[in-house]
Every structure is written in structure tokens, then in C-alpha cells.
Design a protein around this motif. Structure first.
Motif, mmCIF file in Angstrom:
data_model
loop_
_atom_site.group_PDB
_atom_site.id
_atom_site.type_symbol
_atom_site.label_atom_id
_atom_site.label_comp_id
_atom_site.label_asym_id
_atom_site.label_seq_id
_atom_site.Cartn_x
_atom_site.Cartn_y
_atom_site.Cartn_z
ATOM 1 N N ALA A 1 -5.288 0.673 2.516
ATOM 2 C CA ALA A 1 -4.730 0.279 1.226
ATOM 3 C C ALA A 1 -5.034 -1.198 0.996
ATOM 4 C CB ALA A 1 -3.226 0.522 1.189
ATOM 5 N N GLU B 1 0.623 8.248 1.237
ATOM 6 C CA GLU B 1 0.038 8.061 2.559
ATOM 7 C C GLU B 1 -1.467 7.913 2.421
ATOM 8 O OE1 GLU B 1 -0.523 11.963 4.934
ATOM 9 O OE2 GLU B 1 1.384 12.221 3.866
ATOM 10 N N SER C 1 5.992 -5.671 4.751
ATOM 11 C CA SER C 1 6.797 -5.483 3.547
ATOM 12 C C SER C 1 6.856 -6.758 2.719
ATOM 13 C CB SER C 1 8.218 -5.038 3.909
ATOM 14 O OG SER C 1 8.857 -5.995 4.728
ATOM 15 N N LEU D 1 -1.096 5.412 7.057
ATOM 16 C CA LEU D 1 -0.118 4.427 6.619
ATOM 17 C C LEU D 1 0.904 5.132 5.728
ATOM 18 C CD1 LEU D 1 -2.544 1.583 5.461
ATOM 19 C CD2 LEU D 1 -1.210 1.592 7.594
ATOM 20 N N VAL E 1 -4.721 2.761 -3.315
ATOM 21 C CA VAL E 1 -4.363 3.751 -2.301
ATOM 22 C C VAL E 1 -5.400 4.855 -2.360
ATOM 23 C CG1 VAL E 1 -2.598 5.342 -1.473
ATOM 24 C CG2 VAL E 1 -1.924 3.209 -2.579
ATOM 25 N N ILE F 1 4.907 -0.931 3.828
ATOM 26 C CA ILE F 1 3.754 -0.172 4.313
ATOM 27 C C ILE F 1 3.918 -0.041 5.822
ATOM 28 C CG2 ILE F 1 1.242 -0.084 4.511
ATOM 29 C CD1 ILE F 1 1.051 -1.619 1.911
ATOM 30 N N SER F 2 4.051 1.199 6.285
ATOM 31 C CA SER F 2 4.442 1.444 7.666
ATOM 32 C C SER F 2 3.305 2.034 8.493
ATOM 33 C CB SER F 2 5.645 2.395 7.713
ATOM 34 O OG SER F 2 5.308 3.656 7.136
ATOM 35 N N ILE G 1 3.284 4.520 2.572
ATOM 36 C CA ILE G 1 3.399 3.561 1.466
ATOM 37 C C ILE G 1 4.693 3.857 0.713
ATOM 38 C CG2 ILE G 1 2.262 2.582 -0.555
ATOM 39 C CD1 ILE G 1 0.487 2.403 1.884
ATOM 40 N N GLN H 1 6.044 -2.265 10.416
ATOM 41 C CA GLN H 1 5.968 -2.321 8.963
ATOM 42 C C GLN H 1 5.565 -3.703 8.444
ATOM 43 O OE1 GLN H 1 8.937 -0.517 5.778
ATOM 44 N NE2 GLN H 1 9.732 -2.475 6.469
#
Length: 305
Positions: free
Chosen positions: A257, A253, A137, A218, A183, A197-198, A220, A135
Motif C-alpha cells: 500500500a 487487505e 498508524s 497487510l 491499495v 495498517i497492520s 488496512i 502496526q
């Protein structure tokens, strides 16, 4: 297969582990399964150089990285887009990427799983070209990590307690950052207390890690303005995997981004795989589908072994 194990003696729970005994167990287990293995025990400051040497070796097929979450992230970054696979010896505090891959969190069991493992391709993400496996962040998480670094701790439990203390401190003075987030074709303009954001969407009902490490998206997570009670529930929901029950979090998602910081940046940092980093005015985040090869346990083989 030819393994090269790189153990960070300064990383995670390996700091208090008998590395000579662990190396012996690792060697015996792998050789009994017909593999070849070399073991290197290095200091934290030597880990990147050791990983670079591993990638340069033509004979190495699997790099087994042992250490904290920072060690595993560094190994994944070096092995991204190569023909070598990463095997994780999970010695970190949370081991979230290992959890998502279904790897045992017990060192000996993880090693036994790799003896009867297979290679699969999973996703990895980047933030302005810097790879991350878990992630990126800003806001709440970054502030918490920044405060936690001021506390002294020498163990996994100590780090968790320091994180709890830092979380309570953040709740007293939560951040508020003006952002614009592209996005896909949509733009989100908001003031956020925290943005994560993972590398793939987090699963439900457990700690925040991806159940599908090759989903190609991703995740979000945008937390809007909130009072202290709502933020306290957010921290708890993060731990329990109950994101959908929090009213202040928007979930999206996408494959790419772009994050733009509209507030002054001198006060803010970001966190990438648990490590504090400088927050740039604009950050492009991308998912790289199946750009990282990993070794995972063959469940049927380990069951019958």
C-alpha cells in the motif's frame, strides 16, 4: 540450540523484576532441556548495540529478547531476513505480537515453553523500509500516544491509565487528515480520523492482534469522519475486537500500500509499533512473507514436561 538472552533492564515490567533471579531461572530451565545459553542484561540505550552483536555471532541460533514492546520490535527488525530466530520474553504493556504467536504472558511459563519450542517463519511488514511487527498508524492513535507521553507513569497499570486519559483528550479534539491511499489497483481518497495498517489482519473478539501471523497480507483500517460518540465506540470496539460492528471503519487487505498525506504534515506524526516517528509525505508499506523466524512453544512437549 545456542541461545543468547538480551534483557533490557529499562524495558517494560523488567524494570521492577529481579533480573538476577530471572536469569538464574532462564539458565537452569534451558540447560535442563539440553540447550546452551548466555545472558546479557543491558540498559535501554545499549539494546540496539547488543542486538547487533548477537546477529554477528555465528554460534547463536536464537536471540531471546526481553523488555517492552519497543525492545521486541527492535529485535525483530535486526533479525529480519537472517538465519537466527527471535524468542520473545513478553514484558510490555500489551504484548500484542506475543499474543498473536500464542506465547504465554507469564515470564516463567514463556521460558518453559521455549525450552521445548520449535522455530517457525512468520511475516513482518515495513514502512518506507522500517520494519514493524504490529502496526503503523496515523491520526487517533498517533495523537493519543503523543498526549500520553506528557503524563508521568512508572508501571504497566500507570501506562494503561495514561492511555485512557489521552484517549479522552483526543475525543475532545479528534484529528482529520486528508489522505490518498493506493491499495492494490484501487485508490482511496478520504479525510480520516485514524488509519491503521497492520502486519496481517486482526482477529475478532480480542485485543487487536493477528490470529494468523503468516497470512501474507497487510490489514488496512480506515476510520472516516465521525462524531465523538462514534469515536468513543471505536476505541471500545478496538479493545473488544469488534471492528466489523463499527460503521465508520473500512477494512481492506493487500500486499503493498502507498499512503500519501494531502494535508500539511508539520502537525502530524505516525506510530510504528507503539513508538512515535516522523510522518513522511509518502509512505510505502509492504508485507514480507515469512521473513522473520520466531521460536514458539511446542504445545505437546510443554504439556508432558
Amino acid at each position: 540450540m545456542q541461545f543468547l538472552a538480551i534483557l533490557n533492564r529499562d524495558g517494560g515490567t523488567l524494570r521492577t523484576t529481579d533480573l538476577a533471579a530471572l536469569s538464574d531461572f532462564l539458565t537452569r530451565t534451558m540447560e535442563a532441556a539440553g540447550h546452551r545459553i548466555d545472558v546479557e542484561i543491558v540498559r535501554g540505550r545499549e539494546i540496539v548495540a547488543a542486538l547487533d552483536r548477537a546477529v554477528a555471532r555465528d554460534d547463536v541460533e536464537v536471540v531471546l529478547a526481553g523488555g517492552g514492546d519497543g525492545t521486541i520490535s527492535a529485535a525483530a527488525a535486526v533479525l529480519m531476513d537472517t538465519d537466527k530466530a527471535l524468542a520473545i520474553l513478553p514484558a510490555g504493556t500489551m504484548n500484542l505480537f506475543a499474543r498473536g504467536l500464542g506465547i504465554s504472558l507469564t515470564l516463567e511459563q514463556a521460558i518453559e515453553g521455549y525450552a521445548h519450542g520449535h522455530v517457525k517463519a512468520v511475516d513482518i511488514a515495513t514502512a518506507n523500509g522500517r520494519p514493524f511487527i504490529h502496526q503503523f498508524s496515523i491520526g487517533l492513535h498517533a495523537r493519543m500516544v503523543q498526549l500520553r507521553s506528557r503524563f508521568e507513569y512508572g508501571s504497566r497499570i500507570g501506562k494503561i491509565w495514561a492511555s485512557v486519559r489521552a484517549a479522552f483528550a483526543v475525543l475532545r479534539h479528534p484529528p482529520a487528515i486528508d489522505i490518498a491511499l493506493d491499495v492494490g489497483e484501487a485508490e482511496i481518497r478520504t479525510t480520516t480520523t485514524g488509519l491503521g495498517i497492520s502486519n496481517n489482519l486482526f482477529g475478532q473478539g480480542h485485543l487487536p492482534f493477528a490470529d494468523t501471523p503468516d497470512g501474507g497480507v497487510l490489514g488496512i483500517y480506515v476510520a472516516g469522519a465521525a462524531n465523538r460518540l462514534q469515536l468513543a465506540w471505536l476505541f471500545l470496539a478496538m479493545t473488544l475486537g469488534r471492528w466489523q460492528e463499527t460503521e465508520i471503519v473500512e477494512i481492506h487487505e493487500c500486499e503493498t500500500a502507498t499512503l500519501k498525506i494531502l494535508s500539511p504534515t508539520r502537525r502530524y506524526r505516525c506510530v510504528i509499533d507503539g513508538e512515535l516517528a516522523a510522518l513522511e509525505k509518502e509512505t510505502v508499506l509492504k508485507i514480507h512473507p515469512k521473513a522473520l523466524k520466531v521460536l514458539v512453544a511446542d504445545v505437546e512437549a510443554t504439556t508432558t514436561a
